[in-house]
Scaffold this motif. Structure first.
Motif, PDB file in Angstrom:
ATOM      1  N   PRO A 137       0.824  -1.216   0.000  1.00 45.79           N
ATOM      2  CA  PRO A 137       0.000   0.000   0.000  1.00 45.79           C
ATOM      3  C   PRO A 137       0.858   1.265   0.000  1.00 45.79           C
ATOM      4  O   PRO A 137       2.062   1.217   0.271  1.00 45.79           O
ATOM      5  N   ASP A 138       0.205   2.389  -0.317  1.00 49.33           N
ATOM      6  CA  ASP A 138       0.954   3.645  -0.318  1.00 49.33           C
ATOM      7  C   ASP A 138       1.313   4.076   1.106  1.00 49.33           C
ATOM      8  O   ASP A 138       0.689   3.669   2.069  1.00 49.33           O
ATOM      9  N   GLU A 139       2.351   4.882   1.207  1.00 47.00           N
ATOM     10  CA  GLU A 139       2.824   5.407   2.486  1.00 47.00           C
ATOM     11  C   GLU A 139       3.003   6.907   2.357  1.00 47.00           C
ATOM     12  O   GLU A 139       3.158   7.444   1.261  1.00 47.00           O
ATOM     13  N   SER A 140       3.010   7.581   3.501  1.00 50.34           N
ATOM     14  CA  SER A 140       3.197   9.037   3.514  1.00 50.34           C
ATOM     15  C   SER A 140       4.669   9.397   3.550  1.00 50.34           C
ATOM     16  O   SER A 140       5.445   8.813   4.307  1.00 50.34           O
ATOM     17  N   TYR A 141       5.012  10.373   2.725  1.00 48.86           N
ATOM     18  CA  TYR A 141       6.364  10.920   2.715  1.00 48.86           C
ATOM     19  C   TYR A 141       6.261  12.436   2.837  1.00 48.86           C
ATOM     20  O   TYR A 141       5.292  13.042   2.368  1.00 48.86           O
ATOM     21  N   TRP A 142       7.289  13.024   3.447  1.00 50.45           N
ATOM     22  CA  TRP A 142       7.277  14.462   3.720  1.00 50.45           C
ATOM     23  C   TRP A 142       8.558  15.123   3.217  1.00 50.45           C
ATOM     24  O   TRP A 142       9.632  14.529   3.255  1.00 50.45           O
ATOM     25  N   GLY A 143       8.392  16.361   2.790  1.00 49.68           N
ATOM     26  CA  GLY A 143       9.545  17.174   2.456  1.00 49.68           C
ATOM     27  C   GLY A 143      10.149  17.790   3.703  1.00 49.68           C
ATOM     28  O   GLY A 143       9.617  17.658   4.806  1.00 49.68           O
ATOM     29  N   GLN A 144      11.262  18.498   3.515  1.00 51.64           N
ATOM     30  CA  GLN A 144      11.989  19.057   4.644  1.00 51.64           C
ATOM     31  C   GLN A 144      11.407  20.388   5.110  1.00 51.64           C
ATOM     32  O   GLN A 144      11.760  20.880   6.179  1.00 51.64           O
ATOM     33  N   GLY A 145      10.516  20.963   4.335  1.00 55.03           N
ATOM     34  CA  GLY A 145       9.894  22.235   4.696  1.00 55.03           C
ATOM     35  C   GLY A 145      10.585  23.411   4.053  1.00 55.03           C
ATOM     36  O   GLY A 145      11.810  23.413   3.872  1.00 55.03           O
ATOM     37  N   THR A 146       9.802  24.413   3.692  1.00 54.13           N
ATOM     38  CA  THR A 146      10.350  25.650   3.155  1.00 54.13           C
ATOM     39  C   THR A 146       9.611  26.815   3.807  1.00 54.13           C
ATOM     40  O   THR A 146       8.388  26.786   3.951  1.00 54.13           O
ATOM     41  N   GLN A 147      10.362  27.823   4.205  1.00 52.02           N
ATOM     42  CA  GLN A 147       9.778  28.945   4.939  1.00 52.02           C
ATOM     43  C   GLN A 147       9.206  29.979   3.980  1.00 52.02           C
ATOM     44  O   GLN A 147       9.857  30.374   3.003  1.00 52.02           O
ATOM     45  N   VAL A 148       7.992  30.392   4.275  1.00 49.95           N
ATOM     46  CA  VAL A 148       7.358  31.497   3.559  1.00 49.95           C
ATOM     47  C   VAL A 148       7.086  32.603   4.578  1.00 49.95           C
ATOM     48  O   VAL A 148       6.414  32.363   5.589  1.00 49.95           O
ATOM     49  N   THR A 149       7.620  33.783   4.322  1.00 52.81           N
ATOM     50  CA  THR A 149       7.430  34.922   5.209  1.00 52.81           C
ATOM     51  C   THR A 149       6.822  36.063   4.419  1.00 52.81           C
ATOM     52  O   THR A 149       7.373  36.478   3.391  1.00 52.81           O
ATOM     53  N   VAL A 150       5.673  36.527   4.887  1.00 48.55           N
ATOM     54  CA  VAL A 150       4.982  37.630   4.220  1.00 48.55           C
ATOM     55  C   VAL A 150       5.049  38.841   5.145  1.00 48.55           C
ATOM     56  O   VAL A 150       4.436  38.862   6.208  1.00 48.55           O
ATOM     57  N   SER A 151       5.828  39.827   4.736  1.00 46.74           N
ATOM     58  CA  SER A 151       6.060  40.978   5.600  1.00 46.74           C
ATOM     59  C   SER A 151       6.503  42.167   4.766  1.00 46.74           C
ATOM     60  O   SER A 151       7.183  42.014   3.751  1.00 46.74           O
ATOM     61  N   SER A 152       6.118  43.348   5.231  1.00 45.82           N
ATOM     62  CA  SER A 152       6.582  44.566   4.566  1.00 45.82           C
ATOM     63  C   SER A 152       7.851  45.093   5.236  1.00 45.82           C
ATOM     64  O   SER A 152       8.399  46.112   4.807  1.00 45.82           O
TER      65      SER A 152
END
Length: 121
Positions: free
Chosen positions: A106-121
């Protein structure tokens, strides 16, 4: 061995846009659902968007009309186009996928390492 590699995060001003990408590689028989979660400090992990191999999509109410998820099945890659970004979109974004690595299992879950998104002026 399966890997998910993300790219595309960064710093953007409110109202701006970013595009995240996540490519699955390694020993892959098939890829089912792909999607993105996000985690902000002091908040619970949130499912942002998901897409099936057939192209059906699902979005969090907070991003509907602003974010678009898509995928390239030939490249085992999922994208998240984020428009009209708001400060509350600031978070670490994690790619995930349900992958069948071996045809008879069966299929299994895999995850990426993460990437930061910052929304700021």
């Amino acid at each position: 061995q399966v890997q998910l590699v993300e790219s595309g995060g960064g710093l953007v001003q409110p109202g701006g846009s970013l595009r995240l990408s996540c490519a699955a590689s390694g020993s892959i028989f098939s890829v089912n659902v792909m999607g993105w979660y996000r985690l902000a400090p002091g908040k619970q992990r949130e499912l942002v968007a998901a897409i099936t191999s057939g192209g059906s999509t699902n979005y969090a109410d907070s991003v509907k009309g602003r974010f678009t998820i898509s995928r390239d099945n030939a490249k085992n890659t999922v994208y998240l186009q984020m428009n009209s970004l708001k400060p509350e979109d600031t978070a670490a974004y994690y790619c995930y996928a349900r992958i069948v690595a071996v045809r008879t299992k069966p299929d299994e879950s895999y995850w990426g390492q993460g990437t930061q998104v910052t929304v700021s002026s």
